[in-house]
Write a protein that holds these residues in place. Structure first.
Motif, PDB file in Angstrom:
ATOM      1  N   ASN A  30      -5.568 -31.767 -32.707  1.00 21.82           N
ATOM      2  CA  ASN A  30      -4.182 -32.168 -32.935  1.00 21.82           C
ATOM      3  C   ASN A  30      -4.042 -33.540 -33.578  1.00 21.82           C
ATOM      4  OD1 ASN A  30      -3.247 -29.800 -31.752  1.00 21.82           O
ATOM      5  ND2 ASN A  30      -3.236 -30.697 -29.702  1.00 21.82           N
ATOM      6  N   PRO A  34      -0.999 -32.064 -40.234  1.00 22.97           N
ATOM      7  CA  PRO A  34      -0.939 -30.734 -40.841  1.00 22.97           C
ATOM      8  C   PRO A  34      -0.971 -30.847 -42.366  1.00 22.97           C
ATOM      9  CG  PRO A  34       0.740 -30.972 -39.147  1.00 22.97           C
ATOM     10  CD  PRO A  34       0.180 -32.340 -39.387  1.00 22.97           C
ATOM     11  N   ARG A  93      -1.800 -25.388 -35.373  1.00 23.70           N
ATOM     12  CA  ARG A  93      -2.132 -26.797 -35.488  1.00 23.70           C
ATOM     13  C   ARG A  93      -3.651 -26.934 -35.620  1.00 23.70           C
ATOM     14  NH1 ARG A  93       0.685 -31.930 -35.163  1.00 23.70           N
ATOM     15  NH2 ARG A  93      -0.973 -33.298 -35.925  1.00 23.70           N
TER      16      ARG A  93
END
Length: 284
Positions: A30, A34, A93
Motif C-alpha cells: 500500500n 497507484p 491496490r
C-alpha cells in the motif's frame, strides 16, 4: 486448453503476489502510489507496458494487470462509461493498471485524484496509421478492418482508407483527425504525464527519469537508487518481445507516404501535426 487458460488467469494474481512478497519481503503493498498507464491503440502501449513491468523490480508493486481496461472491446463495441469506470476502480491496490481509456469526466476524476500517477503515450499520427494498417491486415485477422483492407489491391490504398476513415456497408472507422481528438483531451488534462512514443525510443533516459519524477511528486521515495532504476527500466524495454512488434523504430512513415498520401492527410487532418509538435509548419 479451454479449461487451462482460465485457470492460469485466475491463479496468476496469487502467484504474482507471492513472488512480490518474496522479492520485497513484505505482506503489504500500500506504500507506492497507484499507477495507470494509458495509450491510444498502436501508439506504443506495449512499450509502455514493458516499462510498467520494470517498475515492479524497482519499487514494491505486486504485479501489472494482465489485461488492459478498454473503451472499445476487442469486437469493436463501445463499452459504457460506467463499465470502464468500474473496471478502473476495481484494480487492486499495489497492482499497476493499464489500458486504452478515454478522457471522460468519470475517468479523469478518478485517475487524477490525489496521490495517483498517470501516464499517457501517443505517437506521430503518420506512424500510427502505417502501424494500424499492417496490424489489421497481417497480424490480427479479427480486427474490424481486416477483411476490407485485405480486399484492397495494395498497402497504398489501405493507407488512404486509414487516413480518411470509412462509414459505409456496415464498416465504421474514424478519420485520423477524429482519432486524435482523444489525444488532445489527455494532453490538456492536469495530473497526467503525456509521453511521446518517439521520446521513449530516442530519448529514453530523459523520458524514464521524467516518469520516475512523476512517481516521487506524490511524496513517495523510490527505494532503488535512480541510476540503478534507469538501468533496470532500460533493460525491461525489449520491443521485439511484444506480440505486436514490427520495426520498433520511429519515422517509418516516410517509406510509405507518397505525395498523394501527404496531400490527402493534409486535406483531412489540417494542421494536426503542427498542433502535436511533430512539424513546425504544414509544408512537410
Amino acid at each position: 486448453m479451454g479449461i487451462i487458460q482460465p485457470l492460469r488467469r485466475n491463479l496468476r494474481p496469487a502467484g504474482k503476489t507471492l513472488q512480490a512478497m518474496a522479492r520485497w519481503k513484505r505482506l503489504s503493498f500500500n506504500d507506492a502510489p497507484p499507477i495507470f498507464g494509458n495509450a491510444k491503440p498502436k501508439s506504443g502501449s506495449h512499450l509502455l507496458l514493458q516499462v510498467l513491468n520494470g517498475f515492479t523490480s524497482i519499487m514494491p508493486y505486486r504485479y501489472v494487470e494482465a489485461q488492459p481496461v478498454r473503451t472499445i472491446d476487442r469486437h469493436g463495441k463501445r463499452r459504457t462509461k460506467e463499465q470502464v469506470a468500474a473496471e478502473l476502480k476495481a484494480i487492486p491496490r499495489g497492482v499497476i493498471g493499464w489500458g486504452y481509456v478515454d478522457a471522460t469526466e468519470e475517468n479523469v476524476e478518478f485517475l487524477t485524484s490525489r496521490g495517483r500517477v498517470n501516464y499517457f503515450i501517443y505517437r506521430d499520427p503518420r506512424d500510427l496509421l502505417v502501424s494500424q494498417v499492417f496490424y489489421a491486415t497481417d497480424m490480427y485477422e479479427e480486427h474490424g478492418m481486416h477483411e476490407h483492407y485485405a480486399s484492397l489491391p495494395d498497402f497504398a490504398e489501405r493507407l488512404k482508407v486509414a487516413i480518411t476513415g470509412i462509414d459505409r456497408d456496415g464498416l465504421y472507422m474514424v478519420s485520423v483527425k477524429q482519432r486524435y481528438e482523444g489525444v488532445f483531451q489527455w494532453l490538456a488534462t492536469k495530473g497526467v504525464l503525456c509521453i511521446r512514443f518517439e521520446d521513449l525510443v530516442d530519448q529514453r533516459d530523459t523520458t524514464l527519469n521524467a516518469m520516475l519524477d512523476e512517481v516521487e511528486k506524490t511524496g513517495y521515495q523510490i527505494p532503488t537508487p535512480r541510476a540503478k532504476a534507469i538501468e533496470v527500466l532500460s533493460e525491461a524495454i525489449q520491443p521485439k518481445k511484444s506480440h505486436t512488434f514490427r520495426t520498433g523504430k520511429t519515422g517509418g512513415w516516410t517509406q510509405h507516404f507518397s505525395d498523394e498520401h501527404k496531400r490527402l492527410f493534409k486535406d483531412v487532418a489540417g494542421d494536426l501535426l503542427v498542433r502535436l509538435g511533430y512539424e513546425r509548419t504544414n509544408d512537410w
